[in-house]
Design a protein around this motif. Structure first.
Motif, PDB file in Angstrom:
ATOM      1  N   ALA A  10       0.816  -1.217   0.000  1.00 53.27           N
ATOM      2  CA  ALA A  10       0.000   0.000   0.000  1.00 53.27           C
ATOM      3  C   ALA A  10       0.850   1.269   0.000  1.00 53.27           C
ATOM      4  N   HIS A  11       2.134   1.161   0.342  1.00 48.84           N
ATOM      5  CA  HIS A  11       2.990   2.341   0.507  1.00 48.84           C
ATOM      6  C   HIS A  11       4.044   2.507  -0.588  1.00 48.84           C
ATOM      7  N   VAL A  12       4.504   1.391  -1.152  1.00 52.65           N
ATOM      8  CA  VAL A  12       5.554   1.400  -2.179  1.00 52.65           C
ATOM      9  C   VAL A  12       5.106   0.467  -3.299  1.00 52.65           C
ATOM     10  N   HIS A  13       5.133   0.968  -4.517  1.00 59.01           N
ATOM     11  CA  HIS A  13       4.677   0.183  -5.665  1.00 59.01           C
ATOM     12  C   HIS A  13       5.820  -0.026  -6.652  1.00 59.01           C
ATOM     13  N   THR A  14       5.824  -1.206  -7.263  1.00 58.26           N
ATOM     14  CA  THR A  14       6.751  -1.492  -8.353  1.00 58.26           C
ATOM     15  C   THR A  14       5.932  -1.832  -9.590  1.00 58.26           C
ATOM     16  N   HIS A  15       6.538  -1.604 -10.740  1.00 61.16           N
ATOM     17  CA  HIS A  15       5.875  -2.002 -11.980  1.00 61.16           C
ATOM     18  C   HIS A  15       6.892  -2.195 -13.091  1.00 61.16           C
ATOM     19  N   ALA A  16       6.473  -2.983 -14.078  1.00 68.97           N
ATOM     20  CA  ALA A  16       7.280  -3.217 -15.276  1.00 68.97           C
ATOM     21  C   ALA A  16       6.342  -3.378 -16.457  1.00 68.97           C
ATOM     22  N   ASP A  17       6.788  -2.887 -17.586  1.00 69.09           N
ATOM     23  CA  ASP A  17       6.078  -3.115 -18.839  1.00 69.09           C
ATOM     24  C   ASP A  17       6.855  -4.078 -19.735  1.00 69.09           C
ATOM     25  N   ALA A  18       8.108  -4.341 -19.392  1.00 65.99           N
ATOM     26  CA  ALA A  18       8.949  -5.288 -20.120  1.00 65.99           C
ATOM     27  C   ALA A  18       8.805  -6.677 -19.503  1.00 65.99           C
ATOM     28  N   GLU A  19       9.152  -7.678 -20.284  1.00 66.09           N
ATOM     29  CA  GLU A  19       9.157  -9.050 -19.781  1.00 66.09           C
ATOM     30  C   GLU A  19      10.381  -9.273 -18.901  1.00 66.09           C
ATOM     31  N   PRO A  20      10.293 -10.204 -17.946  1.00 59.08           N
ATOM     32  CA  PRO A  20      11.485 -10.554 -17.170  1.00 59.08           C
ATOM     33  C   PRO A  20      12.559 -11.128 -18.093  1.00 59.08           C
ATOM     34  N   ILE A  21      13.823 -10.924 -17.725  1.00 60.51           N
ATOM     35  CA  ILE A  21      14.926 -11.506 -18.498  1.00 60.51           C
ATOM     36  C   ILE A  21      15.253 -12.912 -18.006  1.00 60.51           C
ATOM     37  N   ASP A  22      14.706 -13.289 -16.854  1.00 59.29           N
ATOM     38  CA  ASP A  22      14.859 -14.641 -16.329  1.00 59.29           C
ATOM     39  C   ASP A  22      13.677 -14.877 -15.390  1.00 59.29           C
ATOM     40  N   ASN A  23      13.158 -16.090 -15.406  1.00 57.26           N
ATOM     41  CA  ASN A  23      11.965 -16.408 -14.625  1.00 57.26           C
ATOM     42  C   ASN A  23      12.077 -17.876 -14.219  1.00 57.26           C
ATOM     43  N   HIS A  24      12.473 -18.124 -12.970  1.00 59.61           N
ATOM     44  CA  HIS A  24      12.766 -19.487 -12.553  1.00 59.61           C
ATOM     45  C   HIS A  24      12.195 -19.831 -11.184  1.00 59.61           C
ATOM     46  N   THR A  25      12.144 -21.115 -10.901  1.00 61.15           N
ATOM     47  CA  THR A  25      11.869 -21.617  -9.563  1.00 61.15           C
ATOM     48  C   THR A  25      13.221 -21.879  -8.930  1.00 61.15           C
ATOM     49  N   CYS A  26      13.503 -21.170  -7.842  1.00 59.95           N
ATOM     50  CA  CYS A  26      14.824 -21.259  -7.214  1.00 59.95           C
ATOM     51  C   CYS A  26      14.814 -22.289  -6.090  1.00 59.95           C
ATOM     52  N   HIS A  27      15.872 -23.079  -6.054  1.00 61.28           N
ATOM     53  CA  HIS A  27      16.045 -24.108  -5.028  1.00 61.28           C
ATOM     54  C   HIS A  27      17.200 -23.781  -4.094  1.00 61.28           C
ATOM     55  N   CYS A  28      17.771 -22.573  -4.162  1.00 64.29           N
ATOM     56  CA  CYS A  28      18.972 -22.262  -3.385  1.00 64.29           C
ATOM     57  C   CYS A  28      18.667 -22.090  -1.898  1.00 64.29           C
TER      58      CYS A  28
END
Length: 145
Positions: A10-28
């Motif tokens: 409610a206080h800080v917003h993020t946004h993107a109009d571009a696609e992610p350059i990487d999109n993964h399920t992380c196991h680290c």
């Protein structure tokens, strides 16, 4: 104005109009420790492709407690404590965890499994997506913004 991807709190917003350059399920182990999840959906955006409206309202702490001088910082809202994004001090990427950082269920699914370590005893993912011991082999870190 509506954006392709929107998150935050409610206080800080993020946004993107571009696609992610990487999109993964992380196991680290770092993601497991920070999120408390057995695996974590992580999306990387080029640094300038993910905008934040009130960077002055963010608390920053090392993402990896074992490497406090590492490049990634976990940014949380100063007011409510919600995790907002990971910010790269080298200005290469910003990363989000859709289910923890205010993104809705329409965010694209992860395309592969990253940082899978068979020595942990966790069964190898069998959902048909590629499995890697690191980031995907063709991933290239972007130049700093």
């Amino acid at each position: 104005m509506s954006h392709k991807y929107e998150g935050g709190c409610a206080h800080v917003h993020t946004h993107a109009d571009a696609e992610p350059i990487d999109n993964h399920t992380c196991h680290c182990s770092v993601c497991k420790g920070v999120t408390g999840q057995p695996t974590t959906h992580v999306a990387f955006f080029k640094h300038d492709d993910l905008a934040v409206d009130h960077p002055d309202k963010l608390n920053r702490q090392p993402f990896n407690a074992s490497n406090p001088d590492g490049p990634l910082e976990l940014c949380t809202c100063q007011e409510c404590g919600t995790p907002i994004m990971l910010d790269d001090k080298q200005n290469r990427i910003r990363a989000i965890v859709p289910n923890l950082m205010g993104y809705d269920g329409s965010f694209p699914a992860a395309s592969y499994h990253a940082f899978y370590d068979p020595s942990t005893g966790v069964p190898r993912p069998s959902d048909g997506r590629p499995v890697s011991e690191g980031l995907r082999s063709d991933f290239v870190w972007p130049s700093p913004a």
